[in-house]
Design an enzyme around this catalytic site. Structure first.
Site, PDB file in Angstrom:
ATOM      1  N   SER A 178      36.203  31.138  38.220  1.00 54.30           N
ATOM      2  CA  SER A 178      37.046  30.712  37.239  1.00 54.30           C
ATOM      3  C   SER A 178      36.694  29.435  36.867  1.00 54.30           C
ATOM      4  CB  SER A 178      38.405  31.268  37.564  1.00 54.30           C
ATOM      5  OG  SER A 178      39.217  30.660  36.610  1.00 54.30           O
TER       6      SER A 178
ATOM      7  N   LYS B 120      33.943  33.302  34.148  1.00 54.76           N
ATOM      8  CA  LYS B 120      35.187  33.375  33.556  1.00 54.76           C
ATOM      9  C   LYS B 120      35.712  31.869  33.095  1.00 54.76           C
ATOM     10  CE  LYS B 120      40.004  33.701  35.157  1.00 54.76           C
ATOM     11  NZ  LYS B 120      40.802  34.614  36.309  1.00 54.76           N
ATOM     12  N   LEU B 121      35.831  31.632  31.780  1.00 54.97           N
ATOM     13  CA  LEU B 121      36.377  30.561  31.063  1.00 54.97           C
ATOM     14  C   LEU B 121      37.730  30.617  30.868  1.00 54.97           C
ATOM     15  CD1 LEU B 121      33.377  29.967  28.537  1.00 54.97           C
ATOM     16  CD2 LEU B 121      33.478  29.126  30.979  1.00 54.97           C
ATOM     17  N   LYS B 122      38.714  29.350  31.279  1.00 53.58           N
ATOM     18  CA  LYS B 122      39.780  29.298  30.845  1.00 53.58           C
ATOM     19  C   LYS B 122      39.908  28.675  29.202  1.00 53.58           C
ATOM     20  CE  LYS B 122      42.158  30.248  34.846  1.00 53.58           C
ATOM     21  NZ  LYS B 122      43.254  31.386  34.689  1.00 53.58           N
TER      22      LYS B 122
ATOM     23  N   ASP C 155      40.020  33.851  29.992  1.00 55.42           N
ATOM     24  CA  ASP C 155      41.425  34.314  30.381  1.00 55.42           C
ATOM     25  C   ASP C 155      42.281  33.196  29.685  1.00 55.42           C
ATOM     26  OD1 ASP C 155      43.715  34.527  31.906  1.00 55.42           O
ATOM     27  OD2 ASP C 155      43.123  33.981  33.842  1.00 55.42           O
TER      28      ASP C 155
ATOM     29  N   ASN D 128      45.781  33.136  30.110  1.00 58.47           N
ATOM     30  CA  ASN D 128      47.067  32.870  30.639  1.00 58.47           C
ATOM     31  C   ASN D 128      48.232  32.872  29.633  1.00 58.47           C
ATOM     32  OD1 ASN D 128      44.875  31.186  32.897  1.00 58.47           O
ATOM     33  ND2 ASN D 128      46.558  32.562  33.732  1.00 58.47           N
TER      34      ASN D 128
ATOM     35  N   GLU E 147      41.234  38.124  29.368  1.00 54.72           N
ATOM     36  CA  GLU E 147      42.178  38.440  30.241  1.00 54.72           C
ATOM     37  C   GLU E 147      43.723  37.758  29.667  1.00 54.72           C
ATOM     38  OE1 GLU E 147      40.988  36.851  34.176  1.00 54.72           O
ATOM     39  OE2 GLU E 147      43.126  36.942  35.021  1.00 54.72           O
TER      40      GLU E 147
ATOM     41  N   ASP F 238      46.703  40.536  33.646  1.00 52.71           N
ATOM     42  CA  ASP F 238      46.793  39.937  34.823  1.00 52.71           C
ATOM     43  C   ASP F 238      48.391  39.747  35.177  1.00 52.71           C
ATOM     44  OD1 ASP F 238      47.014  38.009  36.990  1.00 52.71           O
ATOM     45  OD2 ASP F 238      45.886  36.410  36.042  1.00 52.71           O
TER      46      ASP F 238
ATOM     47  N   LYS G   4      46.098  41.191  41.879  1.00 53.94           N
ATOM     48  CA  LYS G   4      46.131  40.057  42.747  1.00 53.94           C
ATOM     49  C   LYS G   4      47.500  40.400  43.621  1.00 53.94           C
ATOM     50  CE  LYS G   4      45.451  36.250  39.502  1.00 53.94           C
ATOM     51  NZ  LYS G   4      46.012  35.308  38.649  1.00 53.94           N
TER      52      LYS G   4
ATOM     53  N   GLY H  54      42.363  35.554  41.932  1.00 48.70           N
ATOM     54  CA  GLY H  54      42.707  34.603  42.727  1.00 48.70           C
ATOM     55  C   GLY H  54      43.657  33.767  42.354  1.00 48.70           C
TER      56      GLY H  54
HETATM   57  O1  OSB Z   1      45.160  33.422  35.902  1.00 51.37           O
HETATM   58  O2  OSB Z   1      43.619  34.174  37.084  1.00 51.37           O
HETATM   59  C1  OSB Z   1      44.589  33.324  36.920  1.00 51.37           C
HETATM   60  C2  OSB Z   1      44.409  30.362  39.243  1.00 51.37           C
HETATM   61  C3  OSB Z   1      45.898  30.152  39.418  1.00 51.37           C
HETATM   62  C4  OSB Z   1      46.620  30.628  38.625  1.00 51.37           C
HETATM   63  C5  OSB Z   1      46.212  31.776  37.981  1.00 51.37           C
HETATM   64  C6  OSB Z   1      44.946  32.122  37.762  1.00 51.37           C
HETATM   65  C7  OSB Z   1      44.033  31.333  38.386  1.00 51.37           C
HETATM   66  C8  OSB Z   1      42.421  31.384  38.409  1.00 51.37           C
HETATM   67  C9  OSB Z   1      41.620  30.857  39.326  1.00 51.37           C
HETATM   68  O3  OSB Z   1      41.868  31.997  37.321  1.00 51.37           O
HETATM   69  C10 OSB Z   1      41.223  31.963  40.298  1.00 51.37           C
HETATM   70  C11 OSB Z   1      40.724  31.670  41.594  1.00 51.37           C
HETATM   71  O4  OSB Z   1      39.563  31.254  41.596  1.00 51.37           O
HETATM   72  O5  OSB Z   1      41.346  31.557  42.799  1.00 51.37           O
HETATM   73 MG    MG Z   2      44.327  35.292  35.021  1.00 55.63          MG
END
Ligand code: OSB
Ligand code: MG
Length: 386
Positions: free
Chosen positions: A152, A179-181, A207, A209, A232, A257, A281, A309
């Site tokens: 990620s 995976k790109l934020k 993702d 969020n 995501e 998520d 998760k 994660g």
């Molecule tokens: O939304 O998946 C998420 C990290 C912290 C909080 C939320 C997320 C994430 C990641 C990183 O995307 C995942 C990782 O490499 O642990």
């Molecule tokens: Mg996520």
């Protein structure tokens, strides 16, 4: 009773109920090798609360996966410590013995605080499995001895050129999907650029969020042209029907998520058409045992899952890798190597081999933190008797 229910009951019964002698709360601060920016903020240091449960004959470890501030979900680290000390431990002290498989039921009157409960359940499960001499992976129903890994990538300060540099470096490391934020203002352009540079065959997903609303359909229509494996959590945690509306419009699968808080909620979201792939998760759903139930519910609906994660240390990572070895974890997880996050991990590091991490085989989570390193990074430590 199905064969799965029988197997789950047999696994639960193999653990002997125990007293908990004490719980150590240890807050550590581990510098991240590079800042991790998401739509909800930037983390420079992984500040994390580790729990050590002592029972007769063993110690076990768990990791509270909260962020320091309530920005991913409403949980946050100091809140988790408070609820554990003042609400969870007194309920455990009020009963003679506990077992990891009974903890969720005992704590059901306490609403929410799933990440806090999950960490305690993991620490107790680790300790009980050490007494029983069984690995967490075996206990949860693992069918693989290694798991495929993705990575990620946060929103880079240096924009698209830096993003492409990072993608290239992670592909060289061997990661099997990227995976790109994304966030408003950093979405279609960077994802298009990565697609054009690395080609249509690169397994790529994004993702958000929870950063968007249904007013942003133009962004998702554009992303839909880019051949992504999934999008995501585009909308807020509570916006299940909005996700269903988007899923109906797009060819790209929507993957929830933040919105998935337990197995029953996963079924609701699937049946409403809001998600066709699920990010699992354990912290978010209240523990590894509920995570297995989410996995099973999704399997029963032909919905593949993958392991998310929370920038875990080796403790949480060991447990995530065990979980990701279950059969319906069909996509590479955010189970990256220790070096993706930290210069030094609290346990023996997880090392990427051929794009995979090996599933720990020792009793419990199969990893222990190094006490000397732990002392170095400890910000606060207290031991509470139960
Ligand atoms: O939304 O998946 C998420 C990290 C912290 C909080 C939320 C997320 C994430 C990641 C990183 O995307 C995942 C990782 O490499 O642990
Ligand atoms: Mg996520």
């Amino acid at each position: 009773m199905s064969r799965y229910d029988e197997a789950a009951r047999a696994a639960a019964e193999a653990l002997v109920p125990t007293v908990i002698e004490s719980v150590e709360f240890r807050k550590v601060a581990l510098p991240l090798r590079s800042p991790f920016r998401t739509s909800f903020g930037t983390q420079h240091v992984r500040e994390v609360l580790l729990l050590k449960v002592t029972i007769p004959g063993a110690e076990g470890w768990g990791e509270v996966v909260t962020t320091a501030a309530p920005v991913y979900s409403s949980e946050y680290t100091d809140g988790a410590a408070h609820v554990l000390e003042h609400h969870v431990l007194p309920r455990i002290g009020a009963v003679e013995t506990v077992t990891a498989h009974g903890l969720a039921e005992l704590l059901r009157p306490l609403r929410g605080h799933r990440m806090a409960k999950a960490a305690l359940e993991l620490a107790l499960l680790d300790a009980q499995l050490r007494v029983a001499g069984e690995s967490l992976a075996t206990h949860l129903g693992a069918v693989r001895d290694r798991v495929p890994c993705g990575v990620s990538i946060g929103i880079p300060a240096g924009g698209i050129p830096q993003l492409e540099e990072q993608v290239r470096a992670y592909l060289e490391d061997g990661y099997l999907r990227i995976k790109l934020k994304i966030e408003p203002g950093f979405d279609v352009a960077p994802v298009t650029a990565v697609r054009e540079t690395f080609g249509r065959d690169l397994p790529l997903q994004v993702d958000a969020n929870s950063a968007y609303t249904l007013d942003d359909l133009a962004v998702f229509d554009a992303l839909d042209e880019l051949g992504l494996g999934l999008i995501e959590q585009p909308f807020g945690e509570e916006r299940i029907l909005d996700h269903a509306r988007l899923a109906e419009r797009l060819d790209t699968p929507i993957c929830l998520d933040e919105s998935i808080l337990d197995a029953a909620g996963a079924i609701d979201a699937i049946e409403l058409g809001a998600t066709s792939i699920v990010n699992v998760k354990a912290g978010r759903v209240g523990g590894y045992l509920e995570a297995v139930r989410v996995h099973d519910a999704c399997a029963a609906h032909d919905v593949p899952v993958w392991c998310g994660g929370m920038l875990e240390t080796g403790i949480g990572r060991a447990a995530n890798v065990a979980l990701a070895a279950l059969p319906n974890f069909q996509l590479p997880g955010d189970t990256s190597a220790s070096t993706r996050y930290f210069a030094e991990d609290v346990t023996e590091p997880f090392v990427l081999e051929d794009g995979h991490l090996a599933v720990p085989t020792g009793p419990g989570i199969g990893r222990e933190p190094d006490p000397r390193f732990l002392e170095q990074i400890t910000v606060d430590v207290r031991t509470l008797t139960v």
